[in-house]
Scaffold this active site. Structure first.
Site, PDB file in Angstrom:
ATOM      1  N   CYS A 229      29.078 155.484 121.523  1.00 23.28           N
ATOM      2  CA  CYS A 229      28.143 155.764 122.591  1.00 23.28           C
ATOM      3  C   CYS A 229      28.133 157.257 122.744  1.00 23.28           C
ATOM      4  CB  CYS A 229      28.719 155.054 124.080  1.00 23.28           C
ATOM      5  SG  CYS A 229      30.375 155.584 124.561  1.00 23.28           S
TER       6      CYS A 229
ATOM      7  N   HIS B 241      32.410 155.059 128.764  1.00 20.11           N
ATOM      8  CA  HIS B 241      30.814 155.004 128.235  1.00 20.11           C
ATOM      9  C   HIS B 241      29.910 156.032 128.874  1.00 20.11           C
ATOM     10  CE1 HIS B 241      28.206 152.335 125.986  1.00 20.11           C
ATOM     11  NE2 HIS B 241      27.299 152.308 127.110  1.00 20.11           N
TER      12      HIS B 241
ATOM     13  N   HIS C 139      21.393 153.464 125.227  1.00 23.95           N
ATOM     14  CA  HIS C 139      22.955 153.817 124.933  1.00 23.95           C
ATOM     15  C   HIS C 139      23.335 153.073 124.149  1.00 23.95           C
ATOM     16  CE1 HIS C 139      24.330 150.179 127.350  1.00 23.95           C
ATOM     17  NE2 HIS C 139      23.044 149.956 127.094  1.00 23.95           N
TER      18      HIS C 139
END
Length: 249
Positions: A151, A203, A215
């Site tokens: 990520c 994240h 993402h």
């Protein structure tokens, strides 16, 4: 102090000096670094771009002089702008390189490159266009390329290709930029960060128009974003809890 440059397409950077150790990041072609510690088979390095540290195989880089290191580090980055390209050596040997590889050291490596180059800062509106180049790339912990990416590697590389610097990990990137109070204040290209039950940021993704986010989760994908977090339309549930939105550009 010793210095090095990555002369291969993608080199694994590991937590410990072992082939079986956790992959923490990757060193892409042309990236330079300081060698902090050198052992018989492994070197602990600090990448000049984002100061990230880890271990790489001694067979997978070339030592360079302090002068060459400083020259490359201080020059405006020139990056490969295609998903997959190649450089050629003096014997016409081919080295494949991924999107975002650094080309500033080609002269030092005696390599030639004839593909598409990216340089200088671009308008924020270009962030999403670049992000789409990675769409459907498989998730890989520590990855930084379209062939496997995590990520924060995704957000870092998208920003880098547009001339902006992000740190390597999501928790580090969350320290950059200015916090926004509401999703409605955000615009495409801003970053959204998400935490776990302990409050640790784990994240990050890039905000798009109309409450969507792109993402890396399983793959680089597009999901809905609301005040609770990321809503996966395929599983019909929230997968990540929103912590903060940051405007870096």
């Amino acid at each position: 102090m010793q210095y090095g440059i990555c002369n291969l397409g993608i080199v694994p950077m590991r937590l410990e000096p072992s082939d079986t150790s956790e992959l923490v990041s990757q060193v892409l072609y042309g990236e330079t670094f300081k060698v902090l510690e050198k052992r018989k088979k492994w070197s602990r390095i600090r990448i000049s771009y984002d100061k990230y540290e880890g271990w790489i195989d001694n067979k997978q880089y070339l030592e360079i002089s302090n002068e060459n290191y400083e020259t490359i580090s201080k020059s405006i980055p020139v990056l490969s702008g295609d998903l997959l390209e190649y450089v050629a050596d003096e014997r016409k040997g081919i080295y494949t390189i991924p999107l975002g590889a650094t080309l500033n050291g080609c002269d030092i490596l005696k390599h030639t490159f004839d593909g598409h180059k990216e340089t200088d800062k671009k308008d924020k509106s270009n962030i999403i266009k670049t992000a789409f180049l990675y769409l459907n790339s498989p998730y890989l912990w520590g990855g930084k390329t379209p062939f496997g990416i995590d990520c924060s590697g995704f957000t870092q590389m998208v920003y880098r290709l547009n001339g902006y610097t992000l740190k390597r990990d999501a928790s580090q990137q969350a320290t950059q930029g200015d916090a926004l109070s509401f999703i409605e204040e955000s615009e495409p290209g801003d970053l959204a960060f998400f935490d776990n039950a302990d409050g640790d940021i784990i994240h990050v993704g890039i905000i798009m128009e109309d409450n969507y986010i792109i993402h890396a989760h399983g793959k680089v994908r597009i999901d809905r974003l609301d005040h609770s977090g990321i809503y996966n339309v395929e599983s019909n549930k929230h997968t990540h809890k929103l912590r903060v939105i940051k405007k870096v550009i």
